[in-house]
Design an enzyme around this catalytic site. Structure first.
Site: not given
Ligand code: GLN
Length: 538
Positions: A14, A16, A189, A240, A382, A463, A508, A510
Protein backbone atom coordinates in the site's frame (compact mmCIF):
# COMPACT_ATOMS: atom_id res chain seq x y z
CA UNK A 1 10.45 -6.01 -30.15
CA UNK A 2 8.96 -4.51 -27.02
CA UNK A 3 11.00 -3.14 -24.15
CA UNK A 4 10.06 -4.33 -20.67
CA UNK A 5 9.89 -2.42 -17.39
CA UNK A 6 9.24 -4.53 -14.31
CA UNK A 7 7.97 -2.80 -11.18
CA UNK A 8 8.40 -4.45 -7.80
CA UNK A 9 7.55 -3.22 -4.32
CA UNK A 10 9.46 -3.32 -1.09
CA UNK A 11 9.21 -2.67 2.65
CA UNK A 12 5.41 -2.58 3.01
CA UNK A 13 2.35 -2.90 0.82
CA UNK A 14 0.00 0.00 0.00
CA UNK A 15 2.75 2.52 -0.77
CA UNK A 16 1.31 3.32 -4.15
CA UNK A 17 3.10 0.87 -6.44
CA UNK A 18 0.09 0.92 -8.79
CA UNK A 19 0.16 4.71 -9.00
CA UNK A 20 3.94 4.63 -9.54
CA UNK A 21 3.52 2.11 -12.39
CA UNK A 22 0.67 4.10 -13.91
CA UNK A 23 2.62 7.36 -13.65
CA UNK A 24 5.66 5.85 -15.31
CA UNK A 25 3.36 4.72 -18.10
CA UNK A 26 2.06 8.28 -18.44
CA UNK A 27 5.62 9.56 -18.99
CA UNK A 28 6.12 7.11 -21.82
CA UNK A 29 2.70 7.84 -23.34
CA UNK A 30 3.64 11.54 -23.29
CA UNK A 31 6.61 10.64 -25.45
CA UNK A 32 4.35 9.00 -27.99
CA UNK A 33 5.04 5.35 -27.15
CA UNK A 34 2.50 2.54 -27.19
CA UNK A 35 2.44 1.22 -23.65
CA UNK A 36 0.89 -2.05 -22.51
CA UNK A 37 0.53 -2.32 -18.73
CA UNK A 38 0.32 -5.72 -17.07
CA UNK A 39 -0.42 -6.67 -13.48
CA UNK A 40 1.12 -9.91 -12.27
CA UNK A 41 -0.84 -10.96 -9.21
CA UNK A 42 0.45 -13.67 -6.89
CA UNK A 43 -2.96 -14.79 -5.57
CA UNK A 44 -4.37 -18.17 -6.58
CA UNK A 45 -7.77 -16.84 -7.70
CA UNK A 46 -7.94 -17.09 -11.49
CA UNK A 47 -9.21 -13.51 -11.51
CA UNK A 48 -10.36 -10.90 -9.01
CA UNK A 49 -14.05 -11.46 -9.83
CA UNK A 50 -14.65 -13.76 -6.90
CA UNK A 51 -12.88 -11.56 -4.36
CA UNK A 52 -14.61 -9.55 -1.69
CA UNK A 53 -14.14 -5.83 -2.39
CA UNK A 54 -13.90 -5.21 1.32
CA UNK A 55 -10.72 -7.30 1.52
CA UNK A 56 -9.23 -6.69 -1.87
CA UNK A 57 -10.73 -3.44 -3.11
CA UNK A 58 -12.84 -2.89 -6.18
CA UNK A 59 -13.13 -5.42 -8.99
CA UNK A 60 -12.20 -3.48 -12.14
CA UNK A 61 -13.88 -4.55 -15.38
CA UNK A 62 -12.17 -4.16 -18.75
CA UNK A 63 -13.81 -3.57 -22.16
CA UNK A 64 -13.48 -7.25 -23.03
CA UNK A 65 -15.06 -8.29 -19.73
CA UNK A 66 -12.12 -9.33 -17.56
CA UNK A 67 -12.70 -8.94 -13.82
CA UNK A 68 -9.40 -7.61 -12.56
CA UNK A 69 -7.41 -5.96 -9.84
CA UNK A 70 -8.12 -2.28 -9.18
CA UNK A 71 -4.60 -1.32 -10.29
CA UNK A 72 -5.75 -1.79 -13.89
CA UNK A 73 -8.08 1.13 -13.22
CA UNK A 74 -5.07 3.29 -12.34
CA UNK A 75 -3.30 2.17 -15.51
CA UNK A 76 -6.30 3.05 -17.68
CA UNK A 77 -6.85 6.42 -16.02
CA UNK A 78 -3.21 7.54 -16.03
CA UNK A 79 -2.09 6.06 -19.33
CA UNK A 80 -5.39 6.61 -21.15
CA UNK A 81 -5.28 3.08 -22.59
CA UNK A 82 -7.78 0.24 -22.47
CA UNK A 83 -6.60 -2.86 -20.65
CA UNK A 84 -7.80 -6.30 -21.66
CA UNK A 85 -7.90 -9.90 -20.42
CA UNK A 86 -4.18 -10.28 -21.13
CA UNK A 87 -3.34 -7.30 -18.90
CA UNK A 88 -3.96 -9.38 -15.80
CA UNK A 89 -1.90 -12.48 -15.04
CA UNK A 90 -2.55 -14.26 -11.77
CA UNK A 91 -1.00 -17.34 -10.19
CA UNK A 92 -4.40 -19.00 -10.66
CA UNK A 93 -4.41 -18.31 -14.39
CA UNK A 94 -0.81 -19.47 -14.82
CA UNK A 95 -1.30 -22.71 -12.90
CA UNK A 96 -4.58 -23.41 -14.68
CA UNK A 97 -2.79 -23.21 -18.04
CA UNK A 98 0.10 -25.35 -16.82
CA UNK A 99 -2.19 -28.02 -15.35
CA UNK A 100 -4.35 -28.07 -18.50
CA UNK A 101 -1.20 -28.51 -20.59
CA UNK A 102 -0.04 -31.33 -18.34
CA UNK A 103 -3.41 -33.09 -18.68
CA UNK A 104 -3.22 -32.79 -22.46
CA UNK A 105 0.18 -34.45 -22.26
CA UNK A 106 2.05 -31.43 -23.61
CA UNK A 107 5.02 -32.04 -21.33
CA UNK A 108 5.69 -35.47 -22.82
CA UNK A 109 6.24 -37.35 -19.60
CA UNK A 110 8.35 -34.63 -17.97
CA UNK A 111 8.08 -33.71 -14.32
CA UNK A 112 6.19 -30.42 -14.19
CA UNK A 113 7.98 -27.88 -11.97
CA UNK A 114 7.85 -24.24 -10.95
CA UNK A 115 11.10 -23.70 -12.86
CA UNK A 116 10.88 -23.99 -15.83
CA UNK A 117 7.21 -24.77 -16.48
CA UNK A 118 5.46 -22.17 -14.33
CA UNK A 119 8.07 -19.48 -15.05
CA UNK A 120 7.91 -20.26 -18.79
CA UNK A 121 4.14 -19.86 -18.75
CA UNK A 122 4.46 -16.48 -16.98
CA UNK A 123 7.00 -15.32 -19.59
CA UNK A 124 4.83 -16.64 -22.42
CA UNK A 125 1.73 -14.77 -21.18
CA UNK A 126 3.68 -11.52 -20.73
CA UNK A 127 5.22 -11.69 -24.20
CA UNK A 128 2.01 -12.82 -25.86
CA UNK A 129 0.30 -9.73 -24.48
CA UNK A 130 3.14 -7.49 -25.68
CA UNK A 131 2.76 -8.91 -29.21
CA UNK A 132 -1.03 -8.62 -29.20
CA UNK A 133 -0.86 -5.00 -28.11
CA UNK A 134 2.01 -4.19 -30.49
CA UNK A 135 3.57 -2.45 -27.53
CA UNK A 136 6.70 -0.36 -27.67
CA UNK A 137 6.96 -0.75 -23.92
CA UNK A 138 5.41 -3.24 -21.50
CA UNK A 139 5.19 -2.12 -17.90
CA UNK A 140 4.57 -5.10 -15.68
CA UNK A 141 3.84 -4.58 -12.00
CA UNK A 142 4.37 -7.50 -9.67
CA UNK A 143 1.79 -7.56 -6.89
CA UNK A 144 2.80 -7.96 -3.26
CA UNK A 145 6.06 -7.08 -1.58
CA UNK A 146 9.52 -8.53 -2.15
CA UNK A 147 9.99 -11.26 0.43
CA UNK A 148 6.52 -12.77 -0.04
CA UNK A 149 6.64 -16.49 -0.77
CA UNK A 150 3.82 -16.23 -3.29
CA UNK A 151 5.48 -13.79 -5.64
CA UNK A 152 8.72 -15.78 -6.04
CA UNK A 153 7.82 -17.49 -9.37
CA UNK A 154 6.96 -14.08 -10.86
CA UNK A 155 10.25 -12.57 -9.66
CA UNK A 156 12.16 -15.56 -11.03
CA UNK A 157 10.37 -15.17 -14.38
CA UNK A 158 11.26 -11.47 -14.66
CA UNK A 159 14.84 -12.25 -13.62
CA UNK A 160 15.07 -14.75 -16.47
CA UNK A 161 13.63 -12.24 -18.92
CA UNK A 162 16.75 -10.08 -18.56
CA UNK A 163 18.87 -13.05 -19.68
CA UNK A 164 16.40 -13.90 -22.46
CA UNK A 165 15.93 -10.40 -23.82
CA UNK A 166 19.07 -8.50 -22.87
CA UNK A 167 20.03 -5.66 -20.58
CA UNK A 168 19.05 -2.95 -23.08
CA UNK A 169 15.50 -4.32 -23.36
CA UNK A 170 14.67 -4.83 -19.70
CA UNK A 171 14.58 -2.58 -16.70
CA UNK A 172 13.76 -3.11 -13.03
CA UNK A 173 12.07 -0.39 -11.00
CA UNK A 174 11.71 -0.94 -7.28
CA UNK A 175 9.24 1.12 -5.23
CA UNK A 176 10.18 1.42 -1.58
CA UNK A 177 9.28 3.33 1.53
CA UNK A 178 11.66 5.80 3.17
CA UNK A 179 10.11 6.45 6.58
CA UNK A 180 10.90 9.03 9.20
CA UNK A 181 11.33 8.09 12.84
CA UNK A 182 12.06 9.70 16.17
CA UNK A 183 11.26 13.12 17.60
CA UNK A 184 13.29 14.93 14.88
CA UNK A 185 11.70 13.06 12.02
CA UNK A 186 14.93 11.42 10.92
CA UNK A 187 14.74 10.01 7.37
CA UNK A 188 15.65 6.32 7.42
CA UNK A 189 17.20 4.39 4.54
CA UNK A 190 17.66 0.97 6.18
CA UNK A 191 14.29 -0.56 5.15
CA UNK A 192 15.09 0.37 1.52
CA UNK A 193 18.56 -1.16 1.80
CA UNK A 194 17.12 -4.40 3.15
CA UNK A 195 14.46 -4.53 0.53
CA UNK A 196 17.07 -4.14 -2.22
CA UNK A 197 19.28 -6.83 -0.59
CA UNK A 198 16.28 -9.15 -0.68
CA UNK A 199 15.72 -8.40 -4.35
CA UNK A 200 19.41 -8.95 -5.15
CA UNK A 201 19.29 -12.31 -3.35
CA UNK A 202 16.78 -13.37 -6.00
CA UNK A 203 19.09 -12.10 -8.72
CA UNK A 204 17.46 -8.79 -9.52
CA UNK A 205 19.46 -5.57 -9.21
CA UNK A 206 17.16 -2.57 -9.56
CA UNK A 207 17.90 0.12 -12.15
CA UNK A 208 15.64 2.72 -10.52
CA UNK A 209 14.44 3.18 -6.96
CA UNK A 210 11.25 5.12 -6.42
CA UNK A 211 11.33 6.20 -2.79
CA UNK A 212 8.00 7.01 -1.22
CA UNK A 213 8.48 9.55 1.50
CA UNK A 214 6.35 12.01 3.41
CA UNK A 215 9.14 14.55 3.61
CA UNK A 216 11.86 15.91 1.37
CA UNK A 217 14.77 13.48 1.18
CA UNK A 218 18.03 15.34 1.88
CA UNK A 219 20.83 14.96 -0.69
CA UNK A 220 22.96 12.86 1.66
CA UNK A 221 20.08 10.41 2.12
CA UNK A 222 19.78 9.98 -1.65
CA UNK A 223 23.54 9.48 -1.88
CA UNK A 224 23.46 6.92 0.91
CA UNK A 225 20.68 4.94 -0.78
CA UNK A 226 22.60 5.16 -4.05
CA UNK A 227 25.80 3.85 -2.46
CA UNK A 228 24.25 1.01 -0.49
CA UNK A 229 21.85 -0.11 -3.20
CA UNK A 230 24.11 0.25 -6.23
CA UNK A 231 21.77 2.60 -8.07
CA UNK A 232 23.09 5.90 -9.51
CA UNK A 233 21.86 8.94 -7.51
CA UNK A 234 19.87 10.31 -10.47
CA UNK A 235 17.93 7.02 -10.52
CA UNK A 236 17.01 7.31 -6.83
CA UNK A 237 13.72 9.12 -7.29
CA UNK A 238 12.16 10.99 -4.43
CA UNK A 239 8.42 10.43 -4.60
CA UNK A 240 7.03 12.64 -1.91
CA UNK A 241 3.39 12.45 -0.83
CA UNK A 242 1.47 14.92 -2.97
CA UNK A 243 -1.92 16.61 -2.79
CA UNK A 244 -3.44 14.57 -5.62
CA UNK A 245 -2.31 11.28 -7.14
CA UNK A 246 -2.49 12.89 -10.59
CA UNK A 247 0.50 15.01 -9.62
CA UNK A 248 2.80 11.99 -9.42
CA UNK A 249 3.65 11.91 -13.18
CA UNK A 250 4.51 15.62 -12.95
CA UNK A 251 6.85 14.96 -10.01
CA UNK A 252 8.55 12.10 -11.92
CA UNK A 253 8.87 14.12 -15.11
CA UNK A 254 10.40 17.07 -13.28
CA UNK A 255 12.84 14.67 -11.62
CA UNK A 256 13.96 13.51 -15.06
CA UNK A 257 12.62 9.96 -14.76
CA UNK A 258 11.00 9.95 -18.21
CA UNK A 259 14.25 10.84 -19.96
CA UNK A 260 16.22 8.45 -17.78
CA UNK A 261 13.96 5.49 -18.63
CA UNK A 262 13.85 6.34 -22.35
CA UNK A 263 17.63 6.62 -22.48
CA UNK A 264 18.25 3.46 -20.48
CA UNK A 265 16.01 1.42 -22.80
CA UNK A 266 17.40 3.03 -25.93
CA UNK A 267 13.99 4.40 -26.88
CA UNK A 268 14.27 7.05 -29.51
CA UNK A 269 13.28 10.05 -27.46
CA UNK A 270 10.33 12.07 -28.57
CA UNK A 271 9.59 15.33 -26.87
CA UNK A 272 7.44 14.94 -23.77
CA UNK A 273 4.03 16.61 -23.83
CA UNK A 274 2.86 16.92 -20.27
CA UNK A 275 1.26 20.37 -20.60
CA UNK A 276 -2.38 19.25 -20.61
CA UNK A 277 -1.74 16.93 -17.68
CA UNK A 278 -0.14 19.77 -15.69
CA UNK A 279 -3.24 21.84 -16.39
CA UNK A 280 -5.59 19.24 -15.01
CA UNK A 281 -3.47 18.92 -11.87
CA UNK A 282 -3.66 22.67 -11.57
CA UNK A 283 -7.46 22.57 -11.87
CA UNK A 284 -7.67 19.94 -9.11
CA UNK A 285 -5.48 22.04 -6.83
CA UNK A 286 -7.25 25.34 -7.52
CA UNK A 287 -10.98 24.64 -7.63
CA UNK A 288 -13.48 27.47 -8.03
CA UNK A 289 -16.62 25.66 -6.86
CA UNK A 290 -17.47 23.22 -4.12
CA UNK A 291 -19.99 20.48 -3.40
CA UNK A 292 -20.43 17.40 -1.27
CA UNK A 293 -21.60 14.06 -2.64
CA UNK A 294 -22.78 11.15 -0.53
CA UNK A 295 -21.87 7.68 -1.75
CA UNK A 296 -24.01 4.95 -0.21
CA UNK A 297 -22.54 1.47 -0.31
CA UNK A 298 -21.85 -1.67 1.66
CA UNK A 299 -18.07 -1.45 1.88
CA UNK A 300 -17.55 2.23 2.51
CA UNK A 301 -15.04 1.74 5.32
CA UNK A 302 -12.54 0.60 2.68
CA UNK A 303 -12.12 3.48 0.22
CA UNK A 304 -10.52 1.12 -2.31
CA UNK A 305 -13.80 -0.78 -2.66
CA UNK A 306 -15.22 2.06 -4.78
CA UNK A 307 -11.96 3.38 -6.26
CA UNK A 308 -13.21 4.01 -9.80
CA UNK A 309 -16.31 5.78 -8.48
CA UNK A 310 -14.33 8.13 -6.27
CA UNK A 311 -11.88 8.81 -9.12
CA UNK A 312 -14.74 9.43 -11.58
CA UNK A 313 -16.08 11.98 -9.09
CA UNK A 314 -12.66 13.67 -8.97
CA UNK A 315 -12.63 13.77 -12.80
CA UNK A 316 -16.14 15.27 -12.84
CA UNK A 317 -14.80 17.83 -10.35
CA UNK A 318 -12.09 18.74 -12.87
CA UNK A 319 -14.74 19.19 -15.59
CA UNK A 320 -16.73 21.49 -13.29
CA UNK A 321 -13.69 23.20 -11.70
CA UNK A 322 -15.05 21.99 -8.39
CA UNK A 323 -13.69 20.43 -5.26
CA UNK A 324 -15.97 17.53 -4.48
CA UNK A 325 -16.01 16.17 -0.98
CA UNK A 326 -17.22 12.58 -0.73
CA UNK A 327 -19.24 11.53 2.28
CA UNK A 328 -19.15 7.73 2.55
CA UNK A 329 -22.32 6.26 4.00
CA UNK A 330 -22.67 2.62 5.10
CA UNK A 331 -26.03 1.49 3.76
CA UNK A 332 -26.63 -0.40 7.02
CA UNK A 333 -26.61 2.93 8.85
CA UNK A 334 -29.59 4.06 6.81
CA UNK A 335 -31.51 1.03 7.96
CA UNK A 336 -31.27 1.52 11.68
CA UNK A 337 -34.27 3.78 11.91
CA UNK A 338 -32.28 6.89 11.12
CA UNK A 339 -33.87 9.45 8.91
CA UNK A 340 -32.13 9.76 5.50
CA UNK A 341 -32.69 13.53 5.66
CA UNK A 342 -30.51 13.61 8.76
CA UNK A 343 -27.78 11.38 7.31
CA UNK A 344 -27.75 13.22 3.97
CA UNK A 345 -27.86 16.65 5.59
CA UNK A 346 -25.45 19.03 3.89
CA UNK A 347 -24.96 16.74 0.87
CA UNK A 348 -25.55 18.16 -2.59
CA UNK A 349 -25.75 14.86 -4.41
CA UNK A 350 -26.22 11.14 -3.86
CA UNK A 351 -24.60 8.16 -5.54
CA UNK A 352 -25.95 4.70 -4.84
CA UNK A 353 -23.11 2.30 -5.50
CA UNK A 354 -23.08 -1.13 -7.16
CA UNK A 355 -23.34 -4.23 -4.99
CA UNK A 356 -24.51 -7.76 -4.51
CA UNK A 357 -26.84 -9.47 -2.07
CA UNK A 358 -29.53 -8.13 0.19
CA UNK A 359 -27.64 -6.47 3.01
CA UNK A 360 -28.22 -2.74 3.18
CA UNK A 361 -30.62 -2.49 0.27
CA UNK A 362 -33.55 -1.08 2.25
CA UNK A 363 -31.26 1.75 3.34
CA UNK A 364 -30.37 2.45 -0.27
CA UNK A 365 -34.04 2.51 -1.23
CA UNK A 366 -34.80 4.97 1.57
CA UNK A 367 -31.97 7.26 0.48
CA UNK A 368 -33.24 7.20 -3.12
CA UNK A 369 -36.76 8.02 -1.97
CA UNK A 370 -35.42 11.00 -0.10
CA UNK A 371 -33.45 12.17 -3.15
CA UNK A 372 -36.42 11.75 -5.48
CA UNK A 373 -38.81 13.60 -3.21
CA UNK A 374 -36.48 16.39 -2.15
CA UNK A 375 -34.85 17.14 -5.53
CA UNK A 376 -31.40 16.01 -4.35
CA UNK A 377 -29.32 15.10 -7.43
CA UNK A 378 -29.16 11.31 -7.63
CA UNK A 379 -27.04 8.95 -9.66
CA UNK A 380 -27.59 5.18 -9.42
CA UNK A 381 -24.99 2.74 -10.65
CA UNK A 382 -25.96 -0.85 -11.51
CA UNK A 383 -27.52 -2.01 -8.21
CA UNK A 384 -28.28 1.71 -7.80
CA UNK A 385 -30.52 1.59 -10.88
CA UNK A 386 -32.20 -1.56 -9.63
CA UNK A 387 -32.91 0.05 -6.25
CA UNK A 388 -34.28 3.17 -7.95
CA UNK A 389 -36.70 1.02 -9.95
CA UNK A 390 -37.80 -0.78 -6.78
CA UNK A 391 -38.29 2.52 -4.98
CA UNK A 392 -40.35 3.93 -7.87
CA UNK A 393 -42.41 0.76 -8.16
CA UNK A 394 -43.22 0.72 -4.46
CA UNK A 395 -43.76 4.40 -3.77
CA UNK A 396 -45.03 5.81 -7.07
CA UNK A 397 -46.56 2.88 -8.97
CA UNK A 398 -48.17 1.44 -5.85
CA UNK A 399 -46.56 -1.99 -6.21
CA UNK A 400 -46.25 -2.67 -2.50
CA UNK A 401 -43.55 -5.21 -1.72
CA UNK A 402 -41.83 -4.79 -5.10
CA UNK A 403 -38.31 -6.18 -4.90
CA UNK A 404 -35.43 -7.82 -6.70
CA UNK A 405 -35.35 -11.60 -7.08
CA UNK A 406 -31.77 -11.39 -5.87
CA UNK A 407 -33.04 -10.24 -2.49
CA UNK A 408 -36.45 -11.85 -2.28
CA UNK A 409 -37.06 -14.65 -4.79
CA UNK A 410 -40.77 -14.79 -3.98
CA UNK A 411 -41.46 -11.03 -4.02
CA UNK A 412 -45.06 -10.18 -5.08
CA UNK A 413 -43.71 -7.82 -7.74
CA UNK A 414 -40.28 -8.99 -8.93
CA UNK A 415 -39.49 -5.75 -10.77
CA UNK A 416 -35.85 -6.80 -10.97
CA UNK A 417 -35.27 -10.37 -12.07
CA UNK A 418 -32.53 -12.66 -13.35
CA UNK A 419 -31.26 -12.09 -16.89
CA UNK A 420 -32.59 -14.99 -18.99
CA UNK A 421 -29.07 -16.07 -19.99
CA UNK A 422 -28.17 -16.34 -16.29
CA UNK A 423 -30.73 -19.09 -15.64
CA UNK A 424 -28.89 -22.29 -14.86
CA UNK A 425 -25.55 -20.54 -14.29
CA UNK A 426 -24.05 -21.97 -11.11
CA UNK A 427 -20.37 -21.08 -11.30
CA UNK A 428 -19.54 -17.74 -9.75
CA UNK A 429 -16.31 -16.99 -11.65
CA UNK A 430 -16.47 -14.90 -14.86
CA UNK A 431 -20.12 -15.83 -15.37
CA UNK A 432 -21.94 -12.47 -15.16
CA UNK A 433 -22.92 -10.22 -18.06
CA UNK A 434 -19.47 -8.70 -18.35
CA UNK A 435 -17.69 -6.08 -20.40
CA UNK A 436 -18.73 -3.57 -23.00
CA UNK A 437 -22.22 -3.56 -24.53
CA UNK A 438 -23.93 -1.02 -26.79
CA UNK A 439 -26.88 1.05 -25.66
CA UNK A 440 -29.24 3.40 -27.53
CA UNK A 441 -30.25 6.60 -25.80
CA UNK A 442 -33.66 8.16 -26.20
CA UNK A 443 -33.63 11.39 -28.14
CA UNK A 444 -34.19 14.41 -25.91
CA UNK A 445 -33.25 12.58 -22.71
CA UNK A 446 -30.83 13.98 -20.14
CA UNK A 447 -28.53 11.03 -20.88
CA UNK A 448 -28.46 11.78 -24.63
CA UNK A 449 -27.83 15.44 -23.87
CA UNK A 450 -24.92 14.65 -21.54
CA UNK A 451 -23.30 12.06 -23.80
CA UNK A 452 -23.90 14.27 -26.84
CA UNK A 453 -24.80 11.18 -28.87
CA UNK A 454 -27.50 8.53 -28.93
CA UNK A 455 -25.29 5.45 -29.42
CA UNK A 456 -22.97 4.61 -26.59
CA UNK A 457 -21.16 1.64 -25.10
CA UNK A 458 -20.57 1.02 -21.42
CA UNK A 459 -19.05 -1.77 -19.34
CA UNK A 460 -21.27 -4.12 -17.36
CA UNK A 461 -21.07 -6.56 -14.47
CA UNK A 462 -24.43 -7.93 -13.37
CA UNK A 463 -26.80 -10.91 -13.31
CA UNK A 464 -30.13 -9.13 -12.84
CA UNK A 465 -32.13 -6.70 -14.99
CA UNK A 466 -35.36 -4.69 -14.99
CA UNK A 467 -38.28 -7.09 -15.49
CA UNK A 468 -39.93 -6.11 -18.79
CA UNK A 469 -43.36 -7.13 -17.42
CA UNK A 470 -43.29 -3.92 -15.38
CA UNK A 471 -41.91 -1.59 -18.05
CA UNK A 472 -45.34 -0.25 -19.08
CA UNK A 473 -46.36 0.39 -15.49
CA UNK A 474 -43.18 2.35 -14.80
CA UNK A 475 -43.59 4.40 -17.99
CA UNK A 476 -47.24 5.13 -17.21
CA UNK A 477 -46.15 6.62 -13.91
CA UNK A 478 -43.62 8.95 -15.48
CA UNK A 479 -40.32 7.09 -15.28
CA UNK A 480 -38.31 7.64 -18.46
CA UNK A 481 -36.40 4.68 -19.82
CA UNK A 482 -33.66 6.72 -21.45
CA UNK A 483 -31.31 3.92 -22.53
CA UNK A 484 -32.05 0.48 -23.95
CA UNK A 485 -30.01 -2.30 -25.53
CA UNK A 486 -30.19 -2.16 -29.35
CA UNK A 487 -32.68 -5.10 -29.33
CA UNK A 488 -34.91 -3.16 -26.85
CA UNK A 489 -34.79 -6.11 -24.48
CA UNK A 490 -32.79 -4.52 -21.69
CA UNK A 491 -33.39 -1.37 -19.70
CA UNK A 492 -29.94 0.22 -19.51
CA UNK A 493 -30.75 3.70 -18.22
CA UNK A 494 -33.57 5.52 -16.48
CA UNK A 495 -34.26 9.11 -15.49
CA UNK A 496 -36.90 11.47 -14.13
CA UNK A 497 -37.39 14.54 -16.31
CA UNK A 498 -39.11 16.61 -13.59
CA UNK A 499 -36.14 16.24 -11.23
CA UNK A 500 -32.96 18.41 -11.23
CA UNK A 501 -30.87 15.26 -11.78
CA UNK A 502 -32.22 11.77 -11.32
CA UNK A 503 -30.31 9.36 -13.53
CA UNK A 504 -29.42 5.71 -13.09
CA UNK A 505 -27.62 3.20 -15.27
CA UNK A 506 -27.37 -0.58 -15.33
CA UNK A 507 -23.76 -0.16 -16.49
CA UNK A 508 -20.58 0.84 -14.66
CA UNK A 509 -19.67 4.21 -16.19
CA UNK A 510 -17.02 4.75 -13.52
CA UNK A 511 -14.69 2.33 -15.33
CA UNK A 512 -14.50 4.55 -18.40
CA UNK A 513 -13.91 7.91 -16.73
CA UNK A 514 -10.46 9.43 -17.23
CA UNK A 515 -9.01 12.60 -15.72
CA UNK A 516 -8.52 14.01 -19.22
CA UNK A 517 -11.92 12.74 -20.34
CA UNK A 518 -14.39 12.86 -17.44
CA UNK A 519 -17.46 10.69 -17.80
CA UNK A 520 -20.54 12.62 -18.98
CA UNK A 521 -22.92 11.19 -16.37
CA UNK A 522 -20.59 11.95 -13.45
CA UNK A 523 -19.98 15.37 -14.98
CA UNK A 524 -23.77 15.94 -15.05
CA UNK A 525 -24.15 14.82 -11.45
CA UNK A 526 -21.42 17.11 -10.16
CA UNK A 527 -22.77 20.01 -12.23
CA UNK A 528 -26.18 19.55 -10.62
CA UNK A 529 -24.60 19.19 -7.16
CA UNK A 530 -22.56 22.38 -7.59
CA UNK A 531 -25.74 24.22 -8.58
CA UNK A 532 -27.55 22.92 -5.53
CA UNK A 533 -24.64 23.91 -3.30
CA UNK A 534 -24.71 27.44 -4.70
CA UNK A 535 -28.46 27.75 -4.20
CA UNK A 536 -28.08 26.57 -0.61
CA UNK A 537 -25.54 29.33 0.01
CA UNK A 538 -27.85 32.20 -1.01
N1 GLN B 1 -26.40 -7.51 -7.85
C1 GLN B 1 -26.88 -6.86 -9.04
C2 GLN B 1 -26.84 -7.79 -10.24
O1 GLN B 1 -26.12 -8.75 -10.25
C3 GLN B 1 -26.13 -5.60 -9.31
C4 GLN B 1 -24.70 -5.82 -9.69
C5 GLN B 1 -23.83 -4.60 -9.60
O2 GLN B 1 -24.19 -3.61 -8.94
N2 GLN B 1 -22.67 -4.65 -10.21
O3 GLN B 1 -27.51 -7.54 -11.20
Amino acid sequence: MAKYIFVTGGVVSSIGKGIATASLGRLLRNRGFTVAPIKLDPYINVDAGTMNPFQHGEVFVTEDGAETDLDLGHYERFMDVNCSKGSSITTGKVYRNVIEAERRGDYLGGTVQVIPHVTNEIKRLVQEHAREQEADVVIAEIGGTVGDIESLPFLEAIRQMRTDLGYENTMYVHVTLVPTVGPWGEVKTKPTQHSVYKLREIGIAPDVLICRSDVEMPKDVIEKISLFCGVPPQAVVESRTVETIYEVPVVYEDYGLGDLVAKRLGLETHESHLGAWRELVDTIKNPIHKCKIAVVGKYTSNGDAYKSISEAIVHAGIANKAEVEIKWIESDNLEQGRNPAEILEGCDGLVVAPGFGGRGIEGKIEAIRFARESGLPFFGICLGLQMAVIEYSRNVCGLTGANSEEVEPSAPYPVIHLLPEQKGVTDKGASMRLGSYPCNLVHGSKAAELYGTSRITERHRHRYEVNNDFREKLLEHGLVISGVSPDYRLVEMIELPSHPFFVATQAHPEFKSRPNNPHPLFRGLVEAAVKRHQIALV
